[in-house]
Design an enzyme around this catalytic site. Sequence first.
Site, PDB file in Angstrom:
ATOM      1  N   HIS A 121       0.805  -1.219   0.000  1.00 56.38           N
ATOM      2  CA  HIS A 121       0.000   0.000   0.000  1.00 56.38           C
ATOM      3  C   HIS A 121       0.841   1.272   0.000  1.00 56.38           C
ATOM      4  O   HIS A 121       1.930   1.319   0.550  1.00 56.38           O
ATOM      5  CB  HIS A 121      -0.934   0.005   1.215  1.00 56.38           C
ATOM      6  N   ASP A 122       0.310   2.283  -0.664  1.00 57.40           N
ATOM      7  CA  ASP A 122       0.860   3.643  -0.651  1.00 57.40           C
ATOM      8  C   ASP A 122       2.267   3.750  -1.239  1.00 57.40           C
ATOM      9  O   ASP A 122       3.003   4.669  -0.906  1.00 57.40           O
ATOM     10  CB  ASP A 122       0.847   4.212   0.776  1.00 57.40           C
ATOM     11  N   GLY A 139       4.801  -0.970   2.712  1.00 53.57           N
ATOM     12  CA  GLY A 139       4.065   0.263   2.512  1.00 53.57           C
ATOM     13  C   GLY A 139       4.947   1.501   2.518  1.00 53.57           C
ATOM     14  O   GLY A 139       5.993   1.542   3.164  1.00 53.57           O
TER      15      GLY A 139
END
Length: 151
Positions: A121-122, A139
């Site tokens: 994520h991200d 992340g």
Amino acid sequence: MSQIHSTAIIEDGAVIGEDVEIGPYCIIGPNVVLDNNIKLFSHVVINGYTHIGEETVIHPFAALGQPPQDLKYAGEPTKLLIGSHNIIREHVTMHPGTGIGRKQTVVGSHGMFMAGCHVAHDCIIGDHVIFANDATIGGYVEVGDYAFLGG
């Protein structure tokens, strides 16, 4: 003209471009956008707010846009944006952003993601990037253009 195998499941709301090939047992969620000339081999799952650029090839058992593996993720509508001309091999996973992060994961164009890679994520991934087999990033990682990551 797109070719969609009879066993593929494409949920209402998904946007499928021209000349897209979707193989057996693929699942495409309602908020997915597939640009033109994309090829999905069998058993590919694409969910969430995921947009995949043209001329991308996705091999069996890739899972793109599934909820991030972050306990703070609360189901908010975050995005996974994948550029064009990528090769995504078997068992690759890429997750969208989180509500407390960038709210999106961005993967550039002309990349190759070999079997078993993970983009969490991200993250932000540049163009012309190669992830060798099983290369994994957690992340909030940023990877620049022309980078090569080993497993």
